[in-house]
Design an enzyme around this catalytic site. Structure first.
Site, PDB file in Angstrom:
ATOM      1  N   GLU A  51      -8.556  12.277  26.187  1.00 46.32           N
ATOM      2  CA  GLU A  51      -8.036  12.514  24.832  1.00 46.32           C
ATOM      3  C   GLU A  51      -8.929  11.728  23.886  1.00 46.32           C
ATOM      4  O   GLU A  51      -8.889  10.492  23.870  1.00 46.32           O
ATOM      5  CB  GLU A  51      -6.600  11.995  24.724  1.00 46.32           C
ATOM      6  CG  GLU A  51      -5.553  12.880  25.368  1.00 46.32           C
ATOM      7  CD  GLU A  51      -5.007  13.928  24.392  1.00 46.32           C
ATOM      8  OE1 GLU A  51      -5.401  13.911  23.197  1.00 46.32           O
ATOM      9  OE2 GLU A  51      -4.187  14.758  24.824  1.00 46.32           O
ATOM     10  N   GLU A  69      -8.339  21.026  18.032  1.00 44.06           N
ATOM     11  CA  GLU A  69      -8.976  19.774  18.440  1.00 44.06           C
ATOM     12  C   GLU A  69     -10.493  19.918  18.315  1.00 44.06           C
ATOM     13  O   GLU A  69     -11.227  19.923  19.296  1.00 44.06           O
ATOM     14  CB  GLU A  69      -8.492  19.410  19.855  1.00 44.06           C
ATOM     15  CG  GLU A  69      -6.979  19.175  19.849  1.00 44.06           C
ATOM     16  CD  GLU A  69      -6.320  19.066  21.229  1.00 44.06           C
ATOM     17  OE1 GLU A  69      -7.037  19.022  22.238  1.00 44.06           O
ATOM     18  OE2 GLU A  69      -5.066  19.014  21.272  1.00 44.06           O
TER      19      GLU A  69
HETATM   20 ZN   LIG Z   1      -4.819  19.051  23.412  1.00 46.73          ZN
END
Ligand SMILES: [Zn+2]
Ligand SMILES: *[C@@H]1O[C@H](CO)[C@@H](O)[C@H](O)[C@H]1NC(C)=O
Ligand SMILES: *[C@@H]1O[C@H](CO)[C@@H](O)[C@H](O)[C@H]1NC(C)=O
Length: 413
Positions: free
Chosen positions: A376, A178
């Site tokens: 997120e 990420e």
């Molecule tokens: Zn994650």
């Protein structure tokens, strides 16, 4: 002559690319599929794939499943889909093209910037440089250690005051692939250190910040240099497979939901026991040592959602209404920057799926920290163009401003 020049430049280009680019070659001609159909058929396909192969990426939603399929597996996926009556769509023909651009900007940059992604050593170099530049109130702190012998480094930003300030903790990059999360986190650090905006200055001065851009640096380095889709740590299991999902490894309801006990599971292996991973164990010790922690914020990507504890239960924590209100204000501030709409705020159990052994659940349960969130961030399959890091950097900065503002309104600070 022109042809000759072209050939020479082409082969030079090739040489440049190969040094750094196992990573892209690894995914050359991998196809991103979207597959829909009966639960039974989907289960059969997944069972087959998970039993026999590493699936570097798959995600299930009620609308179907995205999965990244190696060229060698395409025939068997198509075959199973056909016999089970599943609908297949190839949404990306060559996954390596999506991730190839991510390192392009690197060479044009002088020093550290937010138009490129950097490896761990550069990120740590940036933290060190900032501590040298602001020695009175920024200091490098060691949040823990890693399997490969790295330190988990963060920057503590604590401008001088008479009274003790509440701690605001930022955990970023626990999932190696990420990449936007460490980049956004250093962007946010830069905003705290340099912005002339009075709202940002007052937010900075109100807290004792402990900010960790990459709490899984072994995994991040591996993702940066070898396998773009790497998510886990890099510990070695007895059967020879590598890594555990550090966000399934915390000692709270360990292994209960969305967790695998198979060390070869590419995404969700929860480790051999709670805190089997040195990263989560040492970081949890650091966290336990902090007094007066008001906020624990974790950055992930790319579900574009704001999540509240607990991740593995749809029961609401006692200050759920406040968390929701603060989260809504935070999202409204973020939205004002780029008009990007996030889902939530709500529990993972209600918005995404139940998952156990994550850091925020452990923090909330054992530390009683009042303000706990997972942001997120945005992107597609963990990818986001480096030239646009600043967009999410500004968005997240404003989300933090909104969060602090509403927390003040509700009397948390
Ligand atoms: Zn994650
Ligand atoms: C840190 O500062 C040194 C000395 O000015 C510089 O050479 C180096 O590029 C900087 N590193 C980063 C990551 O900013
Ligand atoms: C773990 O999951 C099972 C199955 O859903 C559930 O019955 C049980 O209550 C859960 N345990 C905890 C501690 O959450």
């Amino acid at each position: 002559m022109i042809l000759f020049h072209l050939l020479v430049s082409f082969s030079l280009l090739q040489t440049c690319l190969t040094q750094d680019d196992d990573n892209f070659n690894l995914y050359s001609n991998h196809k991103m599929y979207h597959i829909q159909g009966s639960k039974d058929g989907m289960d059969k396909l997944m069972d087959f794939l998970m039993r026999n192969h590493e699936l570097p990426y798959h995600s299930n939603t009620p609308k179907g499943c995205h999965m990244l399929v190696a060229p060698s597996l395409v025939p068997v996926v198509e075959y199973i889909a056909q016999t089970e009556g599943l609908t297949t769509n190839v949404v990306l023909d060559d996954f390596s093209e999506l991730i190839r651009n991510e390192k392009n900007n690197r060479q044009y940059n002088d020093g550290f910037s937010w138009t490129a992604y950097y490896d761990v050593d550069d990120i740590y170099g940036y933290l060190h440089n900032m501590s040298l530049k602001h020695p009175d109130w920024a200091q490098v702190v060691v949040g823990g250690r890693t399997y490969e012998g790295r330190q988990i480094l963060g920057l503590r930003i604590n401008t001088p005051t008479d009274e003790d300030k509440p701690v605001m903790f930022i955990e970023s990059g626990i999932h190696a692939r990420e990449w936007i999360t460490p980049a956004t986190t250093t962007y946010f650090i830069n905003e705290l250190l340099t912005s002339p905006d009075p709202e940002i200055i007052s937010m900075r001065d109100q807290f004792d910040w402990h900010i960790f851009p990459t709490v899984n640096p072994d995994g991040y380095h591996y993702s940066y240099t070898r396998d773009r889709m790497w998510r886990k740590t890099r510990s070695r299991s007895q059967n020879g497979c590598y890594g555990a999902d550090p966000n399934r490894n915390w000692d709270y309801n360990w292994m209960n939901y969305s967790s695998s006990n198979n060390p070869c599971n590419y995404q969700l292996y929860a480790g051999s026991k709670p805190f089997s991973e040195i990263e989560t164990r040492t970081l949890s010790e650091y966290i336990s040592g902090l007094e007066n922690m008001l906020g624990y914020i974790a950055y992930h990507s790319t579900a574009q959602t704001l999540l509240l504890p607990y991740s593995d239960s749809s029961e609401h924590v006692d200050n759920y209404d406040d968390l929701k209100k603060i989260g809504e204000t935070s999202l409204r501030y973020g939205y004002a920057v780029n008009k990007a709409r996030y889902d939530g705020p709500g529990t993972a159990a209600e918005i995404l799926y139940k998952a156990s052994g994550g850091s925020i659940d452990w923090v909330r349960h054992t530390q009683g920290t009042p303000l706990v969130y997972v942001y997120e961030l945005r992107g597609v399959y963990f990818s986001w163009p480096p030239s646009r890091i600043h967009e999410q950097g500004d968005e997240v900065t404003q989300m933090m401003v909104g969060l602090v503002k509403e927390a003040r309104n509700l009397g948390y600070v």
